[in-house]
Design an enzyme around this catalytic site. Structure first.
Site, PDB file in Angstrom:
ATOM      1  N   TYR A  67      -3.798  -0.484   5.687  1.00  0.00           N
ATOM      2  CA  TYR A  67      -3.111  -0.416   6.973  1.00  0.00           C
ATOM      3  C   TYR A  67      -2.308   0.877   7.038  1.00  0.00           C
ATOM      4  CZ  TYR A  67      -0.337  -1.668  11.044  1.00  0.00           C
ATOM      5  OH  TYR A  67       0.245  -1.668  12.291  1.00  0.00           O
ATOM      6  N   ASP A  85       0.185   8.078   2.451  1.00  0.00           N
ATOM      7  CA  ASP A  85       0.957   7.239   3.367  1.00  0.00           C
ATOM      8  C   ASP A  85       1.999   6.519   2.521  1.00  0.00           C
ATOM      9  OD1 ASP A  85       2.050   5.275   4.937  1.00  0.00           O
ATOM     10  OD2 ASP A  85       0.149   4.570   5.771  1.00  0.00           O
ATOM     11  N   LYS A 102       9.763   3.227   8.016  1.00  0.00           N
ATOM     12  CA  LYS A 102      10.488   2.051   7.506  1.00  0.00           C
ATOM     13  C   LYS A 102      11.874   2.366   6.929  1.00  0.00           C
ATOM     14  CE  LYS A 102       6.450  -0.636   7.495  1.00  0.00           C
ATOM     15  NZ  LYS A 102       6.174  -1.890   8.118  1.00  0.00           N
TER      16      LYS A 102
HETATM   17  C1  LIG Z   1       1.481   1.716   4.974  1.00  0.00           C
HETATM   18  C2  LIG Z   1       1.868   1.726   6.417  1.00  0.00           C
HETATM   19  N1  LIG Z   1       1.627   2.817   7.157  1.00  0.00           N
HETATM   20  C3  LIG Z   1       1.970   2.890   8.451  1.00  0.00           C
HETATM   21  C4  LIG Z   1       2.571   1.829   9.073  1.00  0.00           C
HETATM   22  C5  LIG Z   1       2.933   1.908  10.536  1.00  0.00           C
HETATM   23  O1  LIG Z   1       4.319   1.932  10.689  1.00  0.00           O
HETATM   24  P1  LIG Z   1       5.002   1.472  12.078  1.00  0.00           P
HETATM   25  O2  LIG Z   1       4.865  -0.030  12.150  1.00  0.00           O
HETATM   26  O3  LIG Z   1       6.423   1.935  11.944  1.00  0.00           O
HETATM   27  O4  LIG Z   1       4.270   2.161  13.167  1.00  0.00           O
HETATM   28  C6  LIG Z   1       2.842   0.655   8.347  1.00  0.00           C
HETATM   29  C7  LIG Z   1       3.481  -0.503   9.006  1.00  0.00           C
HETATM   30  O5  LIG Z   1       3.527  -1.594   8.494  1.00  0.00           O
HETATM   31  C8  LIG Z   1       2.468   0.599   6.990  1.00  0.00           C
HETATM   32  O6  LIG Z   1       2.663  -0.513   6.282  1.00  0.00           O
END
Ligand SMILES: Cc1ncc(COP(=O)(O)O)c(C=O)c1O
Length: 451
Positions: free
Chosen positions: A150, A252, A279
């Site tokens: 994700y 990421d 986050k």
């Molecule tokens: C690994 C990862 N990347 C990107 C995101 C996307 O972040 P946001 O929900 O702040 O758009 C998340 C969200 O859970 C995530 O877990």
């Protein structure tokens, strides 16, 4: 205004009643599916530290921490005070703020691969901007990502996040599976999917598209894949491949920046070229950031004669988030990280003990301040092994409800816990005991699932 719908202090409506109104206004009654719950979600009253209280006055121990975003739990007084001070001076301006520069300095000092950084408003936006930066720098169209990982909801980043046995195809060359109906095939054609931690297959997939890949995106501890660590040989092999083929290694770290001082990337011998953040770096406020090598980030520099990637955002680097984030990360120093990771390690040990005592086919994955439970005896090594079919999901939902209603504990809906620095041995004992009770209660169903 219709007074029936105002939320006055005398509001005695139940969650069910509020949800009924929500459904008339918001699709499914929620703006984010993660908090959706059958038959209706429960509405919050307030939260403090690691406890959240709903509108019925029921207090629960919170291991969700707003989907891993609250590293110090709720309403930390130092963050609250700093934010109130900033809010009095304004919340967003059509001018630059020093708050942005101070925070940029702190994060760049913390992580050697962050030579330059830009702030945005969410992890999704950070990953999107990171991908566009990689494309702008390399002039190449494709990206590669792990099956099941994700990375937020940008069209390209979400491909194969929900792949399932009916559509994921041959593991030697996994299909690019759309998440949203109507995703253009051009998007799918520009996203290559590889099996996480599988060096041989991944390199073969990359080799097939060697000249077209802008970046390979890696989450060093991908939650949805199974919350297993990226092994160092795998990360190093991809790093080498990107050097050889004019491509970039993009991490990421939206979730994993909590894992070590400077992020999970500090656990590897190689550095990513670019990193997406989100986050915890918002200190409880909406945030994203992307950072990396100066020569690459130059594509964003408006002083360049030829600007390769024009980039803006109305609320990007707003001083409220910048202030909250800086205070939060100041408090999340080396000592705090070590203490939190040690406490979580202890929790994983106690939960493993509970699994043994209850004698259930359950395993646990995770590292640093995170863990995830799997309803199978051995810890899954891949997304396909960790994949939850309908029956498994049904049992997981029953278990989450049991924890929520009977044990007064909140977890993330994959049976995942994200710890915060305000937790202590008391909370570790509470979750261990709650899970032991849950394992005993669902023992028979857990074994039936294995058949
Ligand atoms: C690994 C990862 N990347 C990107 C995101 C996307 O972040 P946001 O929900 O702040 O758009 C998340 C969200 O859970 C995530 O877990």
């Amino acid at each position: 205004m219709d007074t029936d719908h105002t939320n006055s202090t005398n509001n005695k409506r139940t969650s069910e009643e509020i949800y009924k109104q929500a459904c008339e206004l918001i699709p499914g009654g929620v703006s984010r599916n993660t908090i959706f719950h059958q038959p209706y979600p429960h509405y919050i009253s307030h939260a403090n530290g690691c406890y959240a209280t709903d509108i019925n006055g029921i207090q629960r121990l919170d291991f969700g921490n707003n989907m891993a975003a609250l590293i110090h739990g709720h309403a930390h007084p130092d963050i609250v005070n700093a934010v109130i001070e900033q809010i009095r001076k304004g919340t967003a301006y059509t001018m630059a703020t020093e708050a942005e520069v101070l925070y940029a300095q702190m994060l760049c000092d913390r992580t050697p691969s962050f030579e330059k950084i830009r702030f945005v408003n969410s992890g999704t936006e950070a990953v999107m901007a990171m991908i566009k930066t990689a494309r702008a720098y390399t002039g190449k169209p494709k990206i590669a990502k792990a099956e099941g990982a994700y990375h937020g909801t940008y069209d390209f980043a979400e491909v194969s996040q929900t792949a399932n046995p009916t559509n994921w195809g041959n593991v030697n060359q996994p299909n690019s599976v759309p998440v949203a109906n109507g995703t253009p095939s051009s998007v799918l054609n520009d996203v290559l999917i590889f099996p996480y931690n599988d060096i041989e297959r991944t390199l073969a997939i990359l080799d097939n598209n060697a000249n077209e890949i802008a970046c390979v995106i890696i989450d060093p501890i991908p939650h949805r894949v199974g919350l297993m660590e990226g092994n160092s040989q795998f990360i190093e092999a991809i790093y080498k491949w990107t050097r050889k083929n004019g491509s970039l290694l993009a991490f990421d770290e939206v979730v994993t920046y909590r894992a070590n001082y400077g992020g999970a990337q500090k656990n590897y011998a190689v550095k990513p070229d670019l990193t997406a953040l989100g986050k915890i770096i918002g200190g409880g406020f909406p945030v994203g950031a992307f950072a990396g090598r100066s020569d690459i980030m130059k594509v964003l520099d408006p002083r360049e004669i030829k600007l390769l990637f024009p980039h803006s955002g109305t609320f990007s680097a707003n001083p409220v988030t910048m202030t909250a984030g800086r205070i939060a990360m100041e408090m999340f120093d080396k000592e705090a990280i070590l203490k939190l990771n040690t406490l979580t390690e202890k929790a994983r040990g106690q939960i493993n003990e509970a699994i043994k005592i209850a004698d259930v086919p359950v395993s646990i994955s995770g590292t640093a301040s995170m863990f995830r439970l799997h309803l199978k005896t051995s810890t899954p090594m891949s997304y396909r092994e960790a994949y939850q079919n309908g029956e498994t999901k049904y049992l997981i939902n029953e278990m989450l409800d049991y924890l929520f209603f009977n044990e007064k504990i909140m977890m993330i809906n994959t049976l995942t816990c994200m710890f915060s620095t305000v937790m202590t041995q008391k909370e570790i004992d509470m979750i261990s005991q709650a899970l032991l009770n849950m394992f005993k209660r669902y023992r028979e169903q857990l074994y039936t699932l294995q058949k």
